[in-house]
Design a protein around this motif. Structure first.
Motif, short mmCIF file in Angstrom:
data_model
loop_
_atom_site.label_atom_id
_atom_site.label_comp_id
_atom_site.label_asym_id
_atom_site.label_seq_id
_atom_site.Cartn_x
_atom_site.Cartn_y
_atom_site.Cartn_z
N ASP A 1 -6.01 20.19 -17.64
CA ASP A 1 -5.55 21.11 -18.43
C ASP A 1 -3.92 20.65 -19.35
OD1 ASP A 1 -7.50 23.39 -17.30
OD2 ASP A 1 -5.41 23.91 -15.69
N PHE A 2 -3.58 19.85 -19.13
CA PHE A 2 -2.50 19.30 -20.10
C PHE A 2 -2.78 18.07 -20.63
CE2 PHE A 2 -0.59 22.20 -16.77
CZ PHE A 2 0.71 22.18 -17.45
N PRO A 3 -1.87 17.97 -21.70
CA PRO A 3 -2.68 16.96 -22.82
C PRO A 3 -2.18 15.67 -22.31
CG PRO A 3 -1.05 18.18 -23.84
CD PRO A 3 -1.42 18.29 -22.81
N PHE A 4 -1.73 15.10 -21.41
CA PHE A 4 -1.22 13.94 -20.57
C PHE A 4 -2.75 13.27 -19.60
CE2 PHE A 4 1.89 16.37 -21.80
CZ PHE A 4 3.05 15.77 -22.13
N SER A 5 -2.17 11.61 -19.90
CA SER A 5 -2.63 10.89 -19.11
C SER A 5 -1.88 10.51 -17.59
CB SER A 5 -3.48 9.78 -19.54
OG SER A 5 -4.64 10.11 -20.47
N VAL A 6 -2.07 9.59 -16.91
CA VAL A 6 -1.31 9.13 -16.18
C VAL A 6 -2.17 7.72 -16.04
CG1 VAL A 6 -0.67 8.68 -13.46
CG2 VAL A 6 -1.13 10.82 -14.46
N ILE A 7 -1.16 7.00 -16.73
CA ILE A 7 -1.37 5.34 -16.54
C ILE A 7 -0.74 4.99 -15.58
CG2 ILE A 7 -1.18 3.27 -17.41
CD1 ILE A 7 -1.73 5.74 -19.62
N TYR A 8 -2.08 3.46 -14.59
CA TYR A 8 -1.71 3.78 -13.61
C TYR A 8 -2.73 2.08 -13.25
CZ TYR A 8 -6.45 4.87 -11.64
OH TYR A 8 -7.83 5.56 -11.33
N LYS A 9 -1.61 1.03 -12.71
CA LYS A 9 -2.94 -0.62 -11.62
C LYS A 9 -2.94 -0.28 -9.99
CE LYS A 9 -2.61 -5.05 -13.57
NZ LYS A 9 -1.97 -5.91 -14.04
N PHE B 1 -3.15 -1.83 -7.00
CA PHE B 1 -3.43 -2.57 -6.24
C PHE B 1 -3.42 -3.20 -4.90
CE2 PHE B 1 0.10 -2.91 -9.01
CZ PHE B 1 0.31 -4.07 -9.74
N SER B 2 -3.49 -3.69 -3.39
CA SER B 2 -4.71 -3.70 -2.11
C SER B 2 -3.86 -2.71 -1.92
CB SER B 2 -4.25 -5.09 -2.29
OG SER B 2 -3.34 -5.51 -1.67
N ASP B 3 -2.74 -2.38 -1.42
CA ASP B 3 -2.18 -1.36 -0.48
C ASP B 3 -1.47 -0.35 -1.40
OD1 ASP B 3 -0.23 -2.67 -1.23
OD2 ASP B 3 0.74 -3.02 0.63
N HIS B 4 -1.41 -0.25 -2.76
CA HIS B 4 -0.72 0.36 -3.53
C HIS B 4 -1.38 1.13 -5.06
CE1 HIS B 4 2.09 -3.06 -4.13
NE2 HIS B 4 2.09 -2.14 -5.16
N LEU B 5 -0.77 1.89 -5.33
CA LEU B 5 -1.14 2.09 -6.98
C LEU B 5 0.46 2.52 -7.74
CD1 LEU B 5 -4.31 3.42 -7.99
CD2 LEU B 5 -2.59 5.54 -8.14
N VAL B 6 0.72 1.81 -8.88
CA VAL B 6 1.57 1.63 -9.80
C VAL B 6 1.68 2.66 -10.54
CG1 VAL B 6 3.21 0.42 -10.93
CG2 VAL B 6 2.22 -0.16 -8.98
N ILE B 7 2.17 3.54 -10.62
CA ILE B 7 2.41 4.12 -12.26
C ILE B 7 3.19 4.18 -13.38
CG2 ILE B 7 2.68 7.10 -13.00
CD1 ILE B 7 0.24 6.74 -10.85
N PHE B 8 2.61 3.95 -14.18
CA PHE B 8 3.40 3.17 -15.22
C PHE B 8 3.93 4.11 -16.75
CE2 PHE B 8 0.84 -0.06 -13.77
CZ PHE B 8 2.55 -1.46 -13.77
N ALA B 9 2.79 5.80 -16.44
CA ALA B 9 3.32 6.98 -17.93
C ALA B 9 2.81 7.46 -17.11
CB ALA B 9 3.07 6.18 -18.80
N VAL B 10 3.46 8.25 -17.27
CA VAL B 10 2.60 10.23 -17.67
C VAL B 10 2.83 10.40 -19.30
CG1 VAL B 10 3.31 12.61 -16.63
CG2 VAL B 10 3.14 10.23 -15.24
N ALA B 11 1.56 9.88 -20.00
CA ALA B 11 1.47 9.66 -21.02
C ALA B 11 0.73 11.24 -22.26
CB ALA B 11 0.80 8.47 -21.77
N HIS B 12 1.57 11.16 -22.79
CA HIS B 12 1.41 11.78 -23.37
C HIS B 12 0.18 11.69 -24.57
CE1 HIS B 12 0.06 15.36 -27.16
NE2 HIS B 12 1.00 16.07 -26.22
N GLN B 13 -1.27 12.27 -24.75
CA GLN B 13 -2.55 11.64 -25.30
C GLN B 13 -2.39 11.72 -26.48
OE1 GLN B 13 -5.32 14.22 -23.55
NE2 GLN B 13 -5.39 13.41 -21.73
N SER B 14 -1.71 12.32 -27.29
CA SER B 14 -2.00 11.62 -28.96
C SER B 14 -0.18 11.22 -29.58
CB SER B 14 -2.40 12.59 -29.64
OG SER B 14 -0.86 13.79 -29.56
N ARG B 15 0.59 10.89 -28.48
CA ARG B 15 1.67 10.80 -29.08
C ARG B 15 2.20 9.14 -28.55
NH1 ARG B 15 5.60 14.38 -25.76
NH2 ARG B 15 4.53 15.96 -26.13
#
Length: 101
Positions: free
Chosen positions: A64-72, A74-88
């Motif tokens: 419902d929002f024009p955003f993506s969560v960018i992540y990577k 790892f074996s025991d955790h997830l790192v969020i690098f950005a909550v990025a607007h999809q067109s900016r």
């Protein structure tokens, strides 16, 4: 489920968007926050669910929002690098990946 870790700048941009949406309409920031939380929880439970993105990251769409969560993942955790607007500013967050290399 993997532990979720936002890098500091990703947490700051997320909170800035919550504040922005709250300024647009009362309660909208909360809806955005819940949508981001659901997206990150989904990625945490199913790390390969997000679409492959640049630099070994994945992205999951925020409902419902024009955003993506960018992540990577790892074996025991997830790192969020950005909550990025999809067109900016495409891939503006790419320099953040170097923080973990």
């Amino acid at each position: 489920m993997k532990r979720i870790e936002f890098i500091s700048v990703a947490r700051e941009e997320f909170l800035a968007e919550v504040a922005y949406y709250n300024s647009v309409q009362a309660g909208l920031g909360l809806r955005f926050s819940i949508a981001v939380e659901k997206a990150t929880m989904l990625a945490s439970e199913f790390p390969d669910i997000g679409s492959a993105s640049a630099f070994g990251t994945r992205r999951v769409i925020v409902k419902d929002f024009p955003f993506s969560v960018i992540y990577k993942s790892f074996s025991d955790h997830l790192v969020i690098f950005a909550v990025a607007h999809q067109s900016r500013r495409p891939r503006y967050w790419s320099s953040r990946i170097n923080e973990l290399r």
